[in-house]
Design an enzyme around this catalytic site. Sequence first.
Site, PDB file in Angstrom:
ATOM      1  CG  ASP A   1      70.889  22.021  41.228  1.00  0.00           C
ATOM      2  OD1 ASP A   1      71.959  22.392  41.759  1.00  0.00           O
ATOM      3  OD2 ASP A   1      70.433  20.866  41.390  1.00  0.00           O
TER       4      ASP A   1
ATOM      5  CG  HIS B   1      75.232  16.466  32.358  1.00  0.00           C
ATOM      6  ND1 HIS B   1      74.638  15.419  33.033  1.00  0.00           N
ATOM      7  CD2 HIS B   1      76.191  15.898  31.572  1.00  0.00           C
ATOM      8  CE1 HIS B   1      75.215  14.273  32.680  1.00  0.00           C
ATOM      9  NE2 HIS B   1      76.166  14.533  31.799  1.00  0.00           N
TER      10      HIS B   1
ATOM     11  CB  CYS C   1      71.877  35.801  19.829  1.00  0.00           C
ATOM     12  SG  CYS C   1      73.578  35.514  20.337  1.00  0.00           S
TER      13      CYS C   1
ATOM     14  CB  CYS D   1      75.244  35.773  16.195  1.00  0.00           C
ATOM     15  SG  CYS D   1      73.711  34.904  16.598  1.00  0.00           S
TER      16      CYS D   1
ATOM     17  CB  THR E   1      74.695  10.085  40.163  1.00  0.00           C
ATOM     18  OG1 THR E   1      74.534   9.706  38.790  1.00  0.00           O
ATOM     19  CG2 THR E   1      76.026   9.572  40.669  1.00  0.00           C
TER      20      THR E   1
ATOM     21  CG  LEU F   1      67.093   7.101  48.809  1.00  0.00           C
ATOM     22  CD1 LEU F   1      67.274   7.784  50.149  1.00  0.00           C
ATOM     23  CD2 LEU F   1      65.964   7.769  48.032  1.00  0.00           C
TER      24      LEU F   1
END
Length: 228
Positions: free
Chosen positions: A93, A108, A135, A138, A176, A202
């Site tokens: 995000d 990531h 695309c 290409c 995480t 948490l």
Amino acid sequence: MKIFVLTGAGVSAESGLGTFRDKDGVWTKYDLETVATPEGFARNPVLVRDFYNARRANLMDAAPNAAHFALARLEAELAARGDELWLCTQNVDDLHEKAGSRRVVHMHGELAVTRCHYCQATCPDRGALTAEAVCGACGRAGGARPHVVWFGEMPLHMDEIEDALAEADLFVSIGTSGSVYPAAGFVTQARAMGIATCEINLEPSANAYVFDEKRYGPASRIVPAWVQ
Ligand code: BJW
């Protein structure tokens, strides 16, 4: 003073974006082999694009929470006195950026970026991924995929991340579960280099025993308190 912060899905949980491995997490509803591997995309690109299109739509409505804002404030305060916050996120995000963080390394990838499967060209794109898209680099159709790192793919910016980690005085992991590598190994690497380590989550993560300091509770409360 250099602080290396690693964030995960827990930092965005209170912004309404689901985590992966909690009760009701993404992987309790979807099979990760099907939607988050290159093989899954090759088998069923329509299903994978649908999965990510729904997550793109969710992201449009999401706003940063107090944890994102506290980290952006910390970055500015450290920079003002010649220190540094190095923010590495596993999240795809853009809530750190929306909160005002200036430099965010997305190991990531990013949900709101489209990548061409054929030539690997990327472009910012919050719209729906479609099979028909051509695309711009290409000229081939049918290769549009999200610019995210699936299982079995190499995470991004790893050289830069390893260098920043080696230079850090403090490593802080926020939100995480510590179950996906290589990010899950950063705390062990940091400890081996004599870097102080702190976990904010948490609940205790899979690596909790490795950390020097631990603070547990919702990120929107614990991160601003830690930044104070
Ligand atoms: C709160 C909270 C609140 C809740 N406040 N906290 C065996 C051993 C070791 C490694 C491997 C192995 N088998 C395979 C591997 C490698 C594999 C891996 O690690 N697998 C494990 C499952 C074992 N890793 C890879 O494949 C990686 N690539 C790689 O290793 O490349 C090297 C290589 C490549 C090729 C050949 C050879 C080598 C790539 C990993 C890619 C991960 N991708 C995903 C999906 C991204 C796209 C998408 O979003 O769809 O990334 S999976 C998913 O997990 C996502 C996340 O970034 C990642 C980590 O999850 P995270 O952020 O920790 O979330 P959760 O849900 O797990 O945890 C949330 C936490 O928050 C919980 O602890 C809660 O308590 C907490 N929380 N609310 C604070 N309010």
